[in-house]
Enzyme design. Structure first.
Site, PDB file in Angstrom:
ATOM      1  N   TYR A 157       0.847  -1.112  -0.025  1.00 47.37           N
ATOM      2  CA  TYR A 157      -0.013   0.147  -0.004  1.00 47.37           C
ATOM      3  C   TYR A 157       1.109   1.305  -0.007  1.00 47.37           C
ATOM      4  O   TYR A 157       0.622   2.290  -0.427  1.00 47.37           O
ATOM      5  CB  TYR A 157      -1.084  -0.022   1.042  1.00 47.37           C
ATOM      6  CG  TYR A 157      -2.108   0.811   1.058  1.00 47.37           C
ATOM      7  CD1 TYR A 157      -3.023   0.683  -0.134  1.00 47.37           C
ATOM      8  CD2 TYR A 157      -2.483   1.960   1.834  1.00 47.37           C
ATOM      9  CE1 TYR A 157      -4.342   1.466  -0.225  1.00 47.37           C
ATOM     10  CE2 TYR A 157      -3.679   2.804   1.924  1.00 47.37           C
ATOM     11  CZ  TYR A 157      -4.409   2.545   0.808  1.00 47.37           C
ATOM     12  OH  TYR A 157      -5.438   3.261   0.447  1.00 47.37           O
ATOM     13  N   LYS A 164      -3.946   8.235   3.019  1.00 49.12           N
ATOM     14  CA  LYS A 164      -5.324   7.940   3.711  1.00 49.12           C
ATOM     15  C   LYS A 164      -5.268   8.199   5.079  1.00 49.12           C
ATOM     16  O   LYS A 164      -6.612   8.655   5.545  1.00 49.12           O
ATOM     17  CB  LYS A 164      -5.598   6.502   3.489  1.00 49.12           C
ATOM     18  CG  LYS A 164      -5.804   6.231   1.978  1.00 49.12           C
ATOM     19  CD  LYS A 164      -7.161   7.029   1.355  1.00 49.12           C
ATOM     20  CE  LYS A 164      -7.306   6.239   0.016  1.00 49.12           C
ATOM     21  NZ  LYS A 164      -8.490   6.826  -0.438  1.00 49.12           N
TER      22      LYS A 164
END
Length: 256
Positions: A157, A164
């Site tokens: 990720y 995020k």
């Protein structure tokens, strides 16, 4: 779904790219719940894919929105003001990172890549909120899409984890800032959903397999699960919910 749940509400969904988009699932479920919807497309290259969906959704507003282009957001909200005068629901379902920055080590990401990812995936939500605020005189709901990688390290990720995390923090601060105007701000954190954006992650299929095997319910979520949650949270039943990150992942986040 109660077809009168959101009767009289107007909802803008930003981020519809194709039939697998979370944004499309949200648009479908909001319309099913009685809301009048508006959607956007990214550019002329993507428009043919969204045109087919627009025929099904019959949006009142259908405009281009590329947040990296000056005035695109301003033009979009000008259209909202002209056609609707006000808006009740905003869905921010866009994210981006340059591939070379996403696939490399986090410490190797470029400054330009980091700033671009943060601008599109996070800061654009703040800009939308600022433009939406005067069009929500009676309050409203703003939604952003996050992921578990914001709070735990998820392999591959990489850069999107910090981005995020920043988005979720913005949601909390925005909720406090906009609360007096009865504008609620919520982050949704679905489990892995096979979207075009997710396909850019390395070994995404393995991530989906793990989520299905290890989640307490041993299931994967889909775009309509997310859309159903948005519909509920947009309704008066959720009028006192704000500032939270709501997980829709069959309980997978409980095991991290």
């Amino acid at each position: 779904m109660d077809k009168k749940l959101l009767s009289g509400k107007k909802a803008l969904i930003v981020g519809v790219a194709n039939e697998n988009s979370i944004a499309y699932g949200c648009a479908q479920m909001l319309k099913t719940a009685g809301a009048e919807v508006g959607i956007t497309y990214l550019n002329e290259k993507s428009k043919p894919f969204v045109d087919a969906l627009a025929q099904k959704l019959e949006p009142t507003i259908y405009e281009r929105c590329d947040v990296t282009i000056d005035n695109d957001l301003d033009n979009l909200f000008d259209k909202i003001k002209q056609k609707w005068q006000s808006v009740d629901i905003i869905i921010h379902s866009i994210a981006f990172s340059p591939k070379e920055d996403l696939h490399g080590s986090i410490v190797d990401c470029s400054k330009a890549g980091f700033l671009l990812a943060m601008d599109i995936s996070c800061h654009s939500f703040l800009r939308m909120a600022k433009l939406a605020k005067p069009l929500m005189p009676k309050g409203g709901a703003l939604f952003a899409m996050s992921y578990y990688g914001a709070v735990k390290v998820v392999e591959h990720y990489n850069l999107m984890g910090p981005v995020k995390a920043a988005l979720e923090s913005c949601v909390r601060y925005m909720a406090v800032d906009l609360g007096p105007q009865k504008i609620r701000v919520i982050a949704l954190s679905p489990g892995p959903v096979k979207t075009r954006a997710a396909s850019g992650l390395e070994d995404f299929d393995k991530l989906m397999q793990r989520a299905e095997q290890e989640s307490p319910m041993h299931t994967l979520v889909d775009i309509y699960d997310v859309g159903a949650m948005v519909a509920y949270l947009s309704s008066d039943y959720a009028k006192n919910i704000t500032g939270d990150t709501i997980y829709i992942d069959a309980g997978f986040h409980l095991l991290g």
